[in-house]
Design a protein around this motif. Structure first.
Motif, PDB file in Angstrom:
ATOM      1  N   ARG A  13       0.284   8.642   1.057  1.00 26.38           N
ATOM      2  CA  ARG A  13      -0.136   7.243   0.929  1.00 26.38           C
ATOM      3  C   ARG A  13      -0.567   6.918  -0.497  1.00 26.38           C
ATOM      4  NH1 ARG A  13       1.487   3.501   3.853  1.00 26.38           N
ATOM      5  NH2 ARG A  13       0.627   4.230   5.824  1.00 26.38           N
ATOM      6  N   ARG A  28       0.859  -6.109  -5.315  1.00 27.88           N
ATOM      7  CA  ARG A  28       0.349  -5.158  -4.332  1.00 27.88           C
ATOM      8  C   ARG A  28      -1.066  -4.737  -4.719  1.00 27.88           C
ATOM      9  NH1 ARG A  28       4.042  -2.286  -1.191  1.00 27.88           N
ATOM     10  NH2 ARG A  28       5.904  -3.532  -0.801  1.00 27.88           N
ATOM     11  N   ARG A  54       5.095 -10.457   9.331  1.00 31.88           N
ATOM     12  CA  ARG A  54       5.603  -9.115   9.033  1.00 31.88           C
ATOM     13  C   ARG A  54       4.565  -8.310   8.264  1.00 31.88           C
ATOM     14  NH1 ARG A  54       8.088  -7.287   4.642  1.00 31.88           N
ATOM     15  NH2 ARG A  54       8.540  -9.384   3.844  1.00 31.88           N
ATOM     16  N   ALA A  55       3.924  -8.944   7.284  1.00 27.29           N
ATOM     17  CA  ALA A  55       2.891  -8.253   6.506  1.00 27.29           C
ATOM     18  C   ALA A  55       1.705  -7.886   7.386  1.00 27.29           C
ATOM     19  CB  ALA A  55       2.441  -9.132   5.340  1.00 27.29           C
ATOM     20  N   ASP A  58       2.589  -4.869   9.515  1.00 27.96           N
ATOM     21  CA  ASP A  58       2.564  -3.646   8.710  1.00 27.96           C
ATOM     22  C   ASP A  58       1.132  -3.222   8.422  1.00 27.96           C
ATOM     23  OD1 ASP A  58       3.931  -1.636   6.851  1.00 27.96           O
ATOM     24  OD2 ASP A  58       2.597  -2.684   5.457  1.00 27.96           O
ATOM     25  N   CYS A  59       0.257  -4.193   8.164  1.00 26.36           N
ATOM     26  CA  CYS A  59      -1.159  -3.882   7.920  1.00 26.36           C
ATOM     27  C   CYS A  59      -1.766  -3.213   9.147  1.00 26.36           C
ATOM     28  CB  CYS A  59      -1.908  -5.167   7.573  1.00 26.36           C
ATOM     29  SG  CYS A  59      -3.690  -4.946   7.315  1.00 26.36           S
ATOM     30  N   ALA A 108      -0.175  -1.559  11.478  1.00 21.87           N
ATOM     31  CA  ALA A 108       0.417  -0.234  11.645  1.00 21.87           C
ATOM     32  C   ALA A 108      -0.222   0.772  10.694  1.00 21.87           C
ATOM     33  CB  ALA A 108       1.925  -0.311  11.392  1.00 21.87           C
ATOM     34  N   GLN A 109      -0.498   0.345   9.465  1.00 16.49           N
ATOM     35  CA  GLN A 109      -1.183   1.239   8.521  1.00 16.49           C
ATOM     36  C   GLN A 109      -2.591   1.565   9.011  1.00 16.49           C
ATOM     37  OE1 GLN A 109      -0.854   0.746   4.184  1.00 16.49           O
ATOM     38  NE2 GLN A 109       0.483  -1.009   4.591  1.00 16.49           N
TER      39      GLN A 109
END
Length: 503
Positions: free
Chosen positions: A218, A307, A357-358, A361-362, A364-365
């Protein structure tokens, strides 16, 4: 202060053992045993139920017997030699419990001197219980605990256990069943020493290898995504004390202190709290992920980056015993988050599609990161320095994020408005409040306290980082982003420094 290898506690000891990784993470960085260590105490108040003082003292003893970390001394001697020593519960009970009889000034809810106790964790147990009494009966119990021994989740456990013990003693019963200290009705409570020994077991070492592998991957992703980024350089021309907070947002000053200390500001928002609930219902993603993504977007906006690397704090409790434990368990996990405002431009998606989508993903992280948050903090910090290089300890790759819902940060928290009606109702009522400077604090951090009626989010920074120049705009931007997302992403995303969502 650190103690030498020959140090031993000036007390009787029931058992001793190593520190957990979560304890190491704290003592590695935080200068405990100082005149400012009170700033990281965790505090709460529990109703005394008008019980006789003797019954309440017995209930406090019950809780101390149940949780070894509250009656332990800590030797701070680096990674290998730090150790904790559990003492008999009756040896220092009179030092823990302080009875205040007919003290009218103690009726004040939060402004009490006990909360500013600087625990000497090598000499004192890390807890104090102050009883506000009238006529021999207890009105309130003020609990103050050093962060080395507890976290916000643990404080909820402590309050629940003390309330249970008070009810039991009032009814003439033992509070935690016949299983003995730490085993109410046969349900084990995880003790810090046992957790530390499990971390050093073959299974614990195997877990550590997987956790460190996750961190290395990561952090590599964060370093690669931010390669070539020039850290934000604050202007020093506007340094000074913050002005008075004004409705609508602008304080008229930078919010930066010339004293070289740590500062913070906070915003109470009905809109953001309700928006988080709406986002969660529409997407099935937790409110914490929505706030975390908004914070990451705020960091990107301030740092002028596409990012940001964020270290989210995990409760780090994966067993029933850990869930019933008071011990400090919170740890961080690395995440890579995007600037929401330009995700759609990069991906050619609609703003709403790109945001969802973001957000997914957040989340999932978060889920994968929680699995490996309990990593050796000495090793992970070395990785951060080696892999991040010039980005190490910068605002674009090092901020912390903490989220607590009302189950953990209840209405005893000092930042909650007085009742749900205390939250501002609309955009024109927004007030960002700057707190006095502190000797201790986080270099970059956001904390969110959330309940359905609203949210309180606070930002912390050190003067050296320059975040004070944009702190107010950052909080307002995060609030606007939450409201925009809850509106099903109608119109363009908000922009930093622009009041209200962009249209």
């Amino acid at each position: 202060m650190l103690t030498g290898p020959g140090w031993s506690p000036d007390a009787r000891v029931v058992r001793d053992g190593p520190l957990t990784w979560a304890q190491h993470e704290w003592v590695q960085w935080i200068p405990t045993d100082t005149d400012t260590s009170y700033e990281d105490n965790i505090c709460a108040a529990v109703p005394g139920r008008d019980l006789p003082t003797g019954q309440v003292v017995t209930a406090v003893r019950d809780v101390l017997a149940r949780h070894e970390g509250l009656r332990s001394l800590v030797r701070r001697a680096g990674r290998e030699d730090s150790r904790q020593y559990v003492c008999p519960v009756d040896d220092r009970l009179d030092e823990v419990v302080q009875v205040m009889e007919d003290e009218a000034s103690f009726r004040r809810r939060f402004d009490t001197p006990w909360r500013r106790t600087c625990f000497r964790i090598g000499e004192q147990w890390p807890v104090k219980a102050v009883l506000d009494t009238t006529g021999g009966r207890v009105r309130r119990i003020d609990l103050v605990v050093d962060h080395v021994a507890i976290d916000p989740w643990g404080m909820r456990v402590l309050c629940d256990d003390l309330n249970h013990a008070l009810r039991a003693r009032a009814a003439g019963r033992e509070p935690f069943g016949s299983g003995g200290p730490g085993r109410p009705g046969g349900l084990a409570v995880e003790q810090p020493i046992d957790a530390a020994l499990a971390e050093a077991s073959p299974a614990g070492l195997a877990y550590q290898r997987r956790a460190l592998g996750y961190w290395e991957r990561r952090l590599g992703e964060i370093g690669k995504a931010l390669d070539g980024h020039v850290p934000f350089a604050p202007s020093r021309a506007s340094l000074g004390q913050p002005g008075e907070s004004q409705p609508g947002g602008k304080s008229g000053a930078s919010g930066v202190s010339v004293q070289g200390e740590f500062r913070s500001c906070w915003l109470a928002s009905r809109r953001a709290g309700r928006a988080a609930g709406a986002i969660a219902r529409a997407t099935g993603v937790s409110p914490s992920a929505a706030f975390l993504l908004a914070f990451g977007a705020g960091v990107c906006a301030v740092e002028r980056s596409s990012r940001a690397g964020i270290f989210a704090i995990s409760a780090n409790r994966f067993s029933a015993g850990a869930g019933r434990s008071v011990r400090k368990a919170t740890m961080t996990m690395p995440m890579l988050l995007p600037a929401v405002s330009n995700v759609s431009a990069v991906s050619a998606e609609s703003p709403g599609t790109a945001y969802r989508r973001a957000l997914a993903d957040c989340a999932a992280q978060q889920l994968s990161g929680h699995r490996f948050a309990n990593a050796d903090p000495y090793a992970t910090e070395r990785m951060c320095e080696e892999i991040l290089g010039d980005l190490y300890k910068t605002g674009v790759a090092y901020p912390r994020f903490s989220y607590m819902d009302e189950g953990v940060a209840d209405d005893l928290n000092t930042l909650w408005p007085a009742g749900d009606d205390g939250f501002p109702g609309d955009e024109d009522d927004r007030v960002v409040t700057f707190s006095p400077p502190r000797p201790l604090g986080a270099r970059y951090m956001m904390t969110v306290l959330h309940r359905p009626a609203g949210a309180v989010f606070s930002l912390q920074w050190s003067d050296a980082t320059g975040w004070g120049e944009t702190a107010e705009d950052m909080l307002l931007y995060i609030e606007d982003l939450m409201v925009w997302a809850a509106s099903e992403c109608a119109g363009d995303p908000p922009a930093l420094g622009v009041t209200g969502p962009a249209t």
